[in-house]
Design a protein around this motif. Structure first.
Motif, PDB file in Angstrom:
ATOM      1  N   CYS A 219      14.180  14.464   3.235  1.00  0.00           N
ATOM      2  CA  CYS A 219      15.166  14.190   2.183  1.00  0.00           C
ATOM      3  C   CYS A 219      16.372  15.117   2.289  1.00  0.00           C
ATOM      4  O   CYS A 219      17.497  14.714   1.970  1.00  0.00           O
ATOM      5  CB  CYS A 219      14.523  14.306   0.812  1.00  0.00           C
TER       6      CYS A 219
ATOM      7  N   LEU B 150       8.100  12.199  -5.961  1.00  0.00           N
ATOM      8  CA  LEU B 150       9.001  13.060  -6.734  1.00  0.00           C
ATOM      9  C   LEU B 150       8.345  14.420  -7.008  1.00  0.00           C
ATOM     10  O   LEU B 150       8.994  15.466  -6.888  1.00  0.00           O
ATOM     11  CB  LEU B 150       9.364  12.361  -8.041  1.00  0.00           C
TER      12      LEU B 150
ATOM     13  N   SER C 189       9.532  18.204  -5.831  1.00  0.00           N
ATOM     14  CA  SER C 189       9.666  19.354  -6.731  1.00  0.00           C
ATOM     15  C   SER C 189       8.959  20.568  -6.146  1.00  0.00           C
ATOM     16  O   SER C 189       9.495  21.682  -6.139  1.00  0.00           O
ATOM     17  CB  SER C 189       9.071  19.028  -8.105  1.00  0.00           C
TER      18      SER C 189
ATOM     19  N   TYR D 191      11.499  17.784 -11.023  1.00  0.00           N
ATOM     20  CA  TYR D 191      12.185  16.493 -11.125  1.00  0.00           C
ATOM     21  C   TYR D 191      11.432  15.498 -12.004  1.00  0.00           C
ATOM     22  O   TYR D 191      12.054  14.697 -12.725  1.00  0.00           O
ATOM     23  CB  TYR D 191      12.373  15.885  -9.734  1.00  0.00           C
TER      24      TYR D 191
ATOM     25  N   HIS E 277      11.824  12.188 -15.557  1.00  0.00           N
ATOM     26  CA  HIS E 277      11.432  10.809 -15.244  1.00  0.00           C
ATOM     27  C   HIS E 277      10.147  10.446 -15.995  1.00  0.00           C
ATOM     28  O   HIS E 277       9.242   9.822 -15.452  1.00  0.00           O
ATOM     29  CB  HIS E 277      11.212  10.648 -13.739  1.00  0.00           C
TER      30      HIS E 277
ATOM     31  N   SER F 152      16.949   7.497  -8.364  1.00  0.00           N
ATOM     32  CA  SER F 152      16.483   8.783  -7.842  1.00  0.00           C
ATOM     33  C   SER F 152      15.774   8.546  -6.507  1.00  0.00           C
ATOM     34  O   SER F 152      16.081   9.170  -5.502  1.00  0.00           O
ATOM     35  CB  SER F 152      15.537   9.461  -8.836  1.00  0.00           C
TER      36      SER F 152
ATOM     37  N   VAL G 194      16.513   8.283  -0.761  1.00  0.00           N
ATOM     38  CA  VAL G 194      17.052   9.042  -1.890  1.00  0.00           C
ATOM     39  C   VAL G 194      18.282   8.335  -2.435  1.00  0.00           C
ATOM     40  O   VAL G 194      19.123   7.846  -1.672  1.00  0.00           O
ATOM     41  CB  VAL G 194      17.412  10.474  -1.441  1.00  0.00           C
TER      42      VAL G 194
ATOM     43  N   SER H 106      21.061   9.867  -8.126  1.00  0.00           N
ATOM     44  CA  SER H 106      20.607  10.734  -9.212  1.00  0.00           C
ATOM     45  C   SER H 106      19.807  11.924  -8.701  1.00  0.00           C
ATOM     46  O   SER H 106      19.969  13.049  -9.184  1.00  0.00           O
ATOM     47  CB  SER H 106      19.773   9.945 -10.224  1.00  0.00           C
ATOM     48  N   LEU H 107      18.944  11.699  -7.714  1.00  0.00           N
ATOM     49  CA  LEU H 107      18.161  12.798  -7.178  1.00  0.00           C
ATOM     50  C   LEU H 107      19.040  13.717  -6.336  1.00  0.00           C
ATOM     51  O   LEU H 107      18.841  14.938  -6.335  1.00  0.00           O
ATOM     52  CB  LEU H 107      16.992  12.268  -6.343  1.00  0.00           C
TER      53      LEU H 107
ATOM     54  N   SER I 291      19.545  17.649  -7.268  1.00  0.00           N
ATOM     55  CA  SER I 291      19.238  18.695  -6.283  1.00  0.00           C
ATOM     56  C   SER I 291      20.440  19.584  -6.001  1.00  0.00           C
ATOM     57  O   SER I 291      20.368  20.444  -5.113  1.00  0.00           O
ATOM     58  CB  SER I 291      18.751  18.058  -4.978  1.00  0.00           C
TER      59      SER I 291
ATOM     60  N   SER J 152      21.881  11.243   0.107  1.00  0.00           N
ATOM     61  CA  SER J 152      21.740   9.904  -0.455  1.00  0.00           C
ATOM     62  C   SER J 152      22.015   8.891   0.656  1.00  0.00           C
ATOM     63  O   SER J 152      22.996   9.016   1.386  1.00  0.00           O
ATOM     64  CB  SER J 152      22.725   9.709  -1.617  1.00  0.00           C
TER      65      SER J 152
ATOM     66  N   ALA K 177      16.238   8.234 -13.346  1.00  0.00           N
ATOM     67  CA  ALA K 177      16.052   9.300 -14.334  1.00  0.00           C
ATOM     68  C   ALA K 177      16.215   8.760 -15.746  1.00  0.00           C
ATOM     69  O   ALA K 177      16.833   7.708 -15.970  1.00  0.00           O
ATOM     70  CB  ALA K 177      17.055  10.422 -14.076  1.00  0.00           C
TER      71      ALA K 177
END
Length: 364
Positions: free
Chosen positions: A46, A161, A165, A176, A180, A216, A254, A257-258, A262, A268, A291
């Motif tokens: 990611c 997710l 984290s 994260y 959610h 996300s 990804v 939002s994620l 981050s 993304s 999210a």
């Protein structure tokens, strides 16, 4: 800096050789077990790529594969129904309802159309037990299949997710998954897409506009070719390349939002869908984990906004005519991701370029 990418295999598409980009494969069973090396692997994927294959062939993932097969059968029944039945409610909201073919800008720039129809089912609506879904699904008893598919997809994306984290050394409220939660409103959606053959659309240059997702995480299934991605960073990728369908696997990427959550560390995924075989009906299933609506982050324009606001603004940009897309913030469609490639001449806005060849259009 992103690592160098292995020299890819290629496939012929529209008269030229196009890359088939390689990527990491993550084992869902190991992620579910919180295997430290697999957590490191998915976190790295990611951070450097923004996408990976997810192997679901273990006992822990086979339920999702079964639900995916059932959902595919449901889709074929639904999309064969008359337009009046499919469009019973229309597009109720941005993440719920039916979108007819030709509702959005297509994959080939200004003037082109998307060439697909889509049914979106809100997770919140399913959880409340009173989903607004068209009669062909309610009357056929297919609602239970959608509940199973959404439940499986939600579990899988939450497991990923949580692993991310842990991989990012987050603790407590900063993890994260704490933005959610299942009991908080969000635009999390199961989307089912049917790409029509050129014999119906009248053109083989249609598809899904190049973009990053509002989500996300996106959990994507398709047994057919057509998905293209652009690897990020300075890895030498100069054009969009295909993602090879892989049996027993999902494609995970990804979304904005994620990436924002981050602090722009995660990538993304820039992607689009094009007709690989213009003669076929193509089906894909995407679960967009998003999210909670009131989650706050700094977006690609440097604004401090909620996830719900970002969703609504970007969805409007997706559905606006291409002329209006030109007036949206420059980073909206691609979520602030940068690119430079031979299919995107430098200096032209990537979200709404005019295709260098003849412009195409599809009747909605």
């Amino acid at each position: 800096m992103a690592p160098s990418i292995d020299i890819p295999q290629t496939v012929e598409w529209q008269g030229k050789q196009v890359p088939v980009w390689s990527m990491q494969t993550i084992d869902y069973g190991l992620i579910l077990s919180q295997d430290p090396s697999e957590i490191d692997k998915v976190t790295k994927a990611c951070l450097e790529d923004g996408y990976f294959y997810l192997n679901l062939q273990s006992i822990d993932g086979r339920r999702m594969l079964s639900d995916q097969k059932d959902t595919l059968s449901l889709m074929k029944r639904f999309f064969d129904a008359p337009i009046e039945a499919k469009n019973e409610y229309g597009l109720i909201s941005s993440h719920l309802g039916y979108e007819p073919v030709g509702s959005r800008t297509g994959a080939f720039g200004a003037g082109s159309k998307d060439g697909y129809e889509m049914l979106k089912v809100s997770r919140d609506e399913i959880q409340r037990g009173s989903p607004k879904v068209p009669s062909p699904i309610k009357n056929n008893g297919d609602l239970g299949l959608l509940e199973n598919a959404i439940g499986s997809a939600n579990t899988i994306t939450k497991v990923i997710l949580s692993a991310l984290s842990t991989g990012m050394n987050l603790t407590g409220a900063s993890r994260y998954e704490n933005s959610h939660r299942n009991d908080r409103p969000s635009t999390t959606t199961l989307s089912m897409m049917h790409y029509l053959p050129s014999s119906v659309t009248g053109n083989d240059k249609v598809g899904h506009q190049k973009h990053t997702d509002i989500s996300s995480l996106t959990l994507l299934f398709s047994e057919q070719w057509g998905l293209q991605i652009r690897p990020p960073g300075t890895c030498g990728a100069r054009e969009m390349g295909f993602v090879a369908p892989r049996a027993g696997h999902a494609f995970v990427h990804v979304g904005d939002s994620l990436r924002f959550a981050s602090g722009m560390k995660f990538q993304s995924c820039i992607h689009r869908v094009v007709p690989f075989d213009p003669s076929e009906h193509r089906y894909s299933i995407a679960y967009f984990l998003r999210a909670e609506d009131d989650t706050m982050f700094v977006d690609s324009e440097g604004r401090y906004i909620t996830a719900g606001q970002w969703h609504d603004e970007k969805f409007k940009a997706f559905t606006d005519p291409w002329q209006w897309q030109a007036m949206a913030p420059g980073s909206m469609i691609l979520g602030g991701m940068k690119e430079a490639g031979e299919d995107d001449p430098e200096g032209e806005p990537v979200a709404f370029q005019v295709e260098k060849t003849k412009e195409v259009a599809v009747e909605a």
